[in-house]
Design a protein around this motif. Structure first.
Motif, PDB file in Angstrom:
ATOM      1  N   THR A 123      42.791  58.359  64.685  1.00 46.44           N
ATOM      2  CA  THR A 123      43.588  59.097  64.039  1.00 46.44           C
ATOM      3  C   THR A 123      43.236  59.134  62.130  1.00 46.44           C
ATOM      4  O   THR A 123      43.312  57.932  61.903  1.00 46.44           O
ATOM      5  CB  THR A 123      45.162  59.063  63.807  1.00 46.44           C
ATOM      6  N   LEU A 124      43.070  60.012  61.343  1.00 45.85           N
ATOM      7  CA  LEU A 124      42.599  59.941  60.183  1.00 45.85           C
ATOM      8  C   LEU A 124      43.601  60.714  59.382  1.00 45.85           C
ATOM      9  O   LEU A 124      43.773  61.763  59.532  1.00 45.85           O
ATOM     10  CB  LEU A 124      41.108  60.393  59.899  1.00 45.85           C
ATOM     11  N   ILE A 125      44.154  60.132  58.310  1.00 36.12           N
ATOM     12  CA  ILE A 125      45.170  60.816  57.357  1.00 36.12           C
ATOM     13  C   ILE A 125      44.511  60.991  56.002  1.00 36.12           C
ATOM     14  O   ILE A 125      44.161  60.004  55.375  1.00 36.12           O
ATOM     15  CB  ILE A 125      46.587  60.168  57.585  1.00 36.12           C
ATOM     16  N   LEU A 126      44.300  62.151  55.715  1.00 34.15           N
ATOM     17  CA  LEU A 126      43.871  62.616  54.316  1.00 34.15           C
ATOM     18  C   LEU A 126      44.941  62.992  53.217  1.00 34.15           C
ATOM     19  O   LEU A 126      45.635  63.773  53.783  1.00 34.15           O
ATOM     20  CB  LEU A 126      42.663  63.503  54.306  1.00 34.15           C
ATOM     21  N   THR A 127      45.028  62.211  52.297  1.00 29.75           N
ATOM     22  CA  THR A 127      45.962  62.378  51.304  1.00 29.75           C
ATOM     23  C   THR A 127      45.306  62.652  49.744  1.00 29.75           C
ATOM     24  O   THR A 127      44.138  61.941  49.764  1.00 29.75           O
ATOM     25  CB  THR A 127      47.110  61.626  51.260  1.00 29.75           C
ATOM     26  N   PHE A 129      44.068  64.382  61.099  1.00 21.52           N
ATOM     27  CA  PHE A 129      42.534  64.499  61.924  1.00 21.52           C
ATOM     28  C   PHE A 129      42.697  63.636  63.238  1.00 21.52           C
ATOM     29  O   PHE A 129      42.647  62.295  63.029  1.00 21.52           O
ATOM     30  CB  PHE A 129      41.199  64.445  61.394  1.00 21.52           C
ATOM     31  N   PHE A 130      42.780  64.277  64.474  1.00 25.16           N
ATOM     32  CA  PHE A 130      42.620  63.387  65.615  1.00 25.16           C
ATOM     33  C   PHE A 130      41.149  63.306  66.131  1.00 25.16           C
ATOM     34  O   PHE A 130      40.572  64.369  66.269  1.00 25.16           O
ATOM     35  CB  PHE A 130      43.612  63.885  66.598  1.00 25.16           C
ATOM     36  N   ASP A 131      40.894  62.144  66.629  1.00 24.25           N
ATOM     37  CA  ASP A 131      39.872  62.038  67.482  1.00 24.25           C
ATOM     38  C   ASP A 131      38.592  62.633  66.805  1.00 24.25           C
ATOM     39  O   ASP A 131      37.921  63.521  67.068  1.00 24.25           O
ATOM     40  CB  ASP A 131      39.975  62.513  68.735  1.00 24.25           C
TER      41      ASP A 131
END
Ligand SMILES: [Zn+2]
Length: 329
Positions: free
Chosen positions: A81-85, A65-67
């Motif tokens: 930036t968010l990285i979901l795992t 996910f950006f911004d």
């Protein structure tokens, strides 16, 4: 990786560019707008660099996910930036500083040395820690599934020297160049080897983030304290840049350089939406493009395929989402 919320050009870049174009040449605010535009372009390039490196994450269980702009209680916070795992969430703050960056250990001060000038800035590590804290609390408040959260600061310019005292080397776990991002994500995946979220929970969080993103369309004139009367009206000639094109036989023509155009009004209407207000009526459009013909203006507005609300003479055309502009840059 799977990009859930793509990286888009920030509205403020479009607004700054439109504003610079529509102010008289010697306007006193031009220098500030130019500085702001440069800063924002540099920032956007930093995020593009990160996106390039994230491209090496082949596995689809990394959701990106950006911004994201979220709210917890009265606090708004924007995550670059968010990285979901299924194992963890990673929050990334992207900075595009050049020169030498010094992270002091005890004072927590953050200093940048560039072109022999020493300047102190807010410490991006504290910023991302704050985002971490707010996101964690937001998840708790909304009863979202529990998942470990990690945060880092990414310096997108690979020639920037990141410096810290020798007894503070753990800083490099949290502050790194964008080339190291894949290595960092690998390392975090090993640390959080246990799967915390099944796919239904991943979907739930993913939807939550998208639905709770609060976009902001700032008023650029207010920001720079400029009156709307100072913005030049009219249709700009793409050749000589004067705002004097007139409508003739279904085309725009320039009385100065004789250039012609079919679509010169498009930029003018978008400029209005970016600069003056995020909606436009037929009447206001006539006034801005200096063409008092309701029927022609209706045709021009309709052809732009903008989102709209209201009927007939109450119809308002809206500033389109930023994706609409992607082709124009
Ligand atoms: Zn011209």
């Amino acid at each position: 990786m799977l990009i859930v919320k793509p990286l888009t050009i920030p509205f403020k870049i479009l607004m700054d560019s439109a504003l610079l174009n529509r102010l008289p040449q010697h306007h006193s605010k031009i220098r500030f707008i130019e500085d702001d535009l440069t800063r924002r372009k540099v920032g956007f390039r930093g995020e593009q660099t990160l996106l390039y490196h994230l491209g090496f994450l082949k596995d689809d269980h990394y959701l990106i996910f950006f911004d994201l702009r979220l709210q917890f209680e009265e606090y708004f916070f924007q995550i670059d930036t968010l990285i979901l795992t299924p194992h963890f969430i990673l929050i990334i703050e992207v900075k595009n500083f050049s020169g030498t960056l010094i992270f002091e250990k005890h004072s927590g001060q953050f200093i940048r040395i560039y072109q022999n000038k020493e300047e102190s800035f807010p410490n991006p590590l504290f910023q991302v820690q704050r985002h971490h804290f707010l996101l964690e609390n937001l998840f708790k408040q909304k009863n979202l599934p529990t998942i470990p959260i990690e945060h880092i600061v990414v310096i997108s310019n690979s020639s920037t020297y990141i410096k810290t005292p020798s007894d503070n080397l753990q800083l490099y776990e949290k502050v790194l160049h964008s080339e190291k991002i894949i290595h960092k994500i690998d390392q975090l995946s090993r640390k959080h080897s246990q799967i915390k979220l099944k796919s239904s929970s991943l979907k739930k969080i993913s939807q939550f983030l998208l639905q709770n993103h609060i976009p902001v369309t700032p008023s650029i004139l207010e920001l720079f304290e400029i009156q709307r009367e100072e913005v030049i009206k009219g249709i700009q000639c793409s050749s000589c840049k004067k705002f004097t094109m007139i409508r003739k036989h279904g085309k725009w023509s320039c009385p100065f350089c004789l250039a012609q155009s079919k679509n010169a009004h498009e930029q003018a209407i978008l400029d209005y939406l970016l600069l003056i207000e995020p909606t436009i009526t037929n009447k206001k459009c006539q006034d801005f493009i200096l063409l008092s013909n309701r029927k022609i203006v209706t045709n021009l507005l309709t052809a732009l395929n903008l989102p709209f609300s209201g009927k007939d003479r109450y119809r308002k055309y809206h500033l389109p989402p930023v994706e609409y502009f992607q082709d124009t840059i």
